[in-house]
Design a protein around this motif. Structure first.
Motif, mmCIF file in Angstrom:
data_model
loop_
_atom_site.group_PDB
_atom_site.id
_atom_site.type_symbol
_atom_site.label_atom_id
_atom_site.label_comp_id
_atom_site.label_asym_id
_atom_site.label_seq_id
_atom_site.Cartn_x
_atom_site.Cartn_y
_atom_site.Cartn_z
ATOM 1 N N ARG A 1 10.713 45.910 -26.946
ATOM 2 C CA ARG A 1 9.323 46.372 -26.931
ATOM 3 C C ARG A 1 8.361 45.190 -26.770
ATOM 4 O O ARG A 1 7.326 45.319 -26.121
ATOM 5 N N THR A 2 8.707 44.073 -27.376
ATOM 6 C CA THR A 2 7.867 42.878 -27.246
ATOM 7 C C THR A 2 7.798 42.429 -25.795
ATOM 8 O O THR A 2 6.723 42.095 -25.287
ATOM 9 N N ASP B 1 5.589 44.848 -23.904
ATOM 10 C CA ASP B 1 4.175 44.562 -24.181
ATOM 11 C C ASP B 1 3.691 43.348 -23.396
ATOM 12 O O ASP B 1 2.573 43.349 -22.871
ATOM 13 N N GLN C 1 0.660 43.352 -20.691
ATOM 14 C CA GLN C 1 -0.467 42.434 -20.846
ATOM 15 C C GLN C 1 -0.606 41.513 -19.630
ATOM 16 O O GLN C 1 -1.720 41.260 -19.164
ATOM 17 N N ARG D 1 3.595 51.279 -21.187
ATOM 18 C CA ARG D 1 4.804 50.827 -21.889
ATOM 19 C C ARG D 1 6.006 51.696 -21.544
ATOM 20 O O ARG D 1 7.101 51.200 -21.293
#
Length: 156
Positions: free
Chosen positions: A4-5, A8, A12, A47
């Motif tokens: 998930r990081t 993200d 971004q 996402r």
């Protein structure tokens, strides 16, 4: 599968100019589904679209930049469709993709993949489906996210 990081970071990286644009403030106060703002919904769709591309092993077939941009701008219609009493947004589900594409084209430089994906993300409410894989993934992610948000299920 990526974390998930990492997802993200991808959102971004490719969406920074969109996320920092002054008109995104409008999307933060406009509700989309239940208690989820249009801004939060668009982030969730971005996402999930990246997650789907990863899960389906589509990295060599998807332009990540276009995927993220379509997702962040697919509901860039810039109004709260719940609070318009004059009936002008009565067919919101059918029309907002075109309005979002027009607003996005005005505020950002869009390519044909991005314009098409934003315009047609509401298939089958819009009779023509997205032509490109990026738009198909966003359309799918949008429907999944909207379902979770409508029924208040926390996921993305």
């Amino acid at each position: 599968m990526i974390s998930r990081t990492a997802i993200d970071r991808i959102v971004q990286y490719y969406g920074r100019d969109i996320l920092e644009h002054e008109n995104m403030e409008i999307t933060k106060s406009a509700m989309q589904h239940g208690t989820v703002s249009t801004y939060e919904h668009s982030l969730k769709v971005a996402r999930l679209a990246v997650h789907l591309a990863d899960k389906l092993r589509l990295w060599n077939h998807v332009d990540l930049r276009s995927l993220v941009r379509i997702a962040l701008l697919h509901d860039y219609f810039l109004y709260d469709w719940h609070h318009v009493g004059d009936g002008s947004h009565r067919f919101h589900g059918f029309r907002h993709g075109f309005r979002a594409a027009r607003n996005a084209h005005r505020d950002f430089s869009l390519d044909k993949v991005e314009r098409n994906g934003i315009r047609h993300h509401m298939f089958p409410l819009t009779p023509i489906p997205p032509r490109f894989l990026e738009g198909i993934l966003v359309s799918l992610a949008d429907k999944i996210s909207a379902t979770y948000e409508t029924f208040h299920i926390e996921r993305w």
